[in-house]
Design a protein around this motif. Structure first.
Motif, short mmCIF file in Angstrom:
data_model
loop_
_atom_site.label_atom_id
_atom_site.label_comp_id
_atom_site.label_asym_id
_atom_site.label_seq_id
_atom_site.Cartn_x
_atom_site.Cartn_y
_atom_site.Cartn_z
N TYR A 86 -1.07 0.41 -6.14
CA TYR A 86 -2.19 1.15 -7.42
C TYR A 86 -1.71 2.44 -7.58
CZ TYR A 86 -5.67 2.46 -3.64
OH TYR A 86 -5.98 3.21 -3.25
N GLN A 108 -1.24 -1.08 -16.94
CA GLN A 108 -1.67 -1.57 -17.25
C GLN A 108 -2.48 -2.26 -16.18
OE1 GLN A 108 -2.76 -2.50 -21.36
NE2 GLN A 108 -2.18 -0.11 -20.92
N ASN A 109 -2.00 -2.40 -15.52
CA ASN A 109 -2.79 -3.04 -14.15
C ASN A 109 -3.55 -2.86 -13.66
OD1 ASN A 109 -0.24 -4.09 -14.48
ND2 ASN A 109 1.70 -2.96 -13.08
N HIS A 110 -3.98 -1.39 -13.58
CA HIS A 110 -5.09 -0.87 -13.30
C HIS A 110 -6.45 -1.52 -14.38
CE1 HIS A 110 -2.09 2.09 -11.73
NE2 HIS A 110 -3.11 1.71 -10.49
N LEU A 111 -6.53 -1.84 -15.10
CA LEU A 111 -7.26 -2.31 -16.23
C LEU A 111 -8.29 -3.65 -16.32
CD1 LEU A 111 -5.90 -0.47 -19.61
CD2 LEU A 111 -6.86 0.95 -17.89
N GLN A 112 -9.24 -3.50 -16.37
CA GLN A 112 -10.07 -4.84 -16.82
C GLN A 112 -10.11 -5.35 -18.14
OE1 GLN A 112 -13.25 -4.51 -18.46
NE2 GLN A 112 -14.84 -3.13 -16.49
N PRO A 113 -10.36 -6.70 -18.53
CA PRO A 113 -9.90 -6.87 -20.10
C PRO A 113 -10.46 -6.13 -21.06
CG PRO A 113 -10.66 -9.13 -17.71
CD PRO A 113 -10.76 -7.62 -17.57
N VAL A 159 -10.52 1.30 -16.54
CA VAL A 159 -9.81 1.11 -15.03
C VAL A 159 -10.74 0.48 -14.23
CG1 VAL A 159 -9.43 2.58 -13.09
CG2 VAL A 159 -8.30 3.23 -14.87
N HIS A 160 -10.31 -0.32 -13.48
CA HIS A 160 -10.80 -1.23 -12.49
C HIS A 160 -11.94 -0.99 -11.86
CE1 HIS A 160 -12.80 -4.49 -10.41
NE2 HIS A 160 -12.43 -5.40 -11.01
N GLY A 175 -13.35 -1.39 -8.93
CA GLY A 175 -12.85 -1.70 -7.67
C GLY A 175 -11.19 -0.60 -7.67
#
Length: 132
Positions: A17, A39-44, A48-49, A51
């Motif tokens: 991350y 984009q890899n940090h985002l929830q649907p 930002v997620h 977690g």
């Protein structure tokens, strides 16, 4: 141990991350770091997620404790992570400031503030780190 700053965690989960430690004053017990949002940090829903926030806090405070206690042959690992989410981050950079509140023989307690690029408080984290 002394960290060469900025310190990029280039292996393991933190590398996935993109955690970067920007500064650490061991005497004052204050560490700062950041993560550039992708984009890899985002929830649907596009936020930002949560977690990611919890992971930043856990990694920074475990590392901050370990840097100090490892000189005595001790290790440090997360014991408790209580994260309160206050506002979302959608893009930009996640900024974290960690402050030691208690340096005990077997536990350290940290408070972590997570903010966005506008310096708005987005999450508060209380971390307890076990020293073994």
């Amino acid at each position: 141990m002394e960290l060469q700053l900025p310190f990029t965690l280039d292996q393991g989960f933190d590398a996935l991350y993109g955690l970067v430690i920007d500064a650490y004053d061991t005497d004052a017990g204050v560490m700062t770091g950041h993560v550039d949002v992708t984009q890899n940090h985002l929830q649907p829903a596009g936020l930002v997620h949560g977690g990611v926030f919890a992971s930043i806090a856990e990694s920074m405070t475990s590392l901050g404790t370990w840097v100090v206690v490892s000189a005595d042959g001790k290790s440090a690992q997360g014991l408790s992570n209580q994260t309160s989410f206050l506002r979302p981050i959608l893009e930009g950079t996640i900024h974290a400031t960690c402050r030691v509140r208690h340096r005990g023989r077997t536990t350290w307690v940290w408070e972590v503030e997570i903010a966005d690029d506008q310096e708005r408080l987005c999450a508060l984290v209380r971390m307890t780190i076990a020293v073994r």
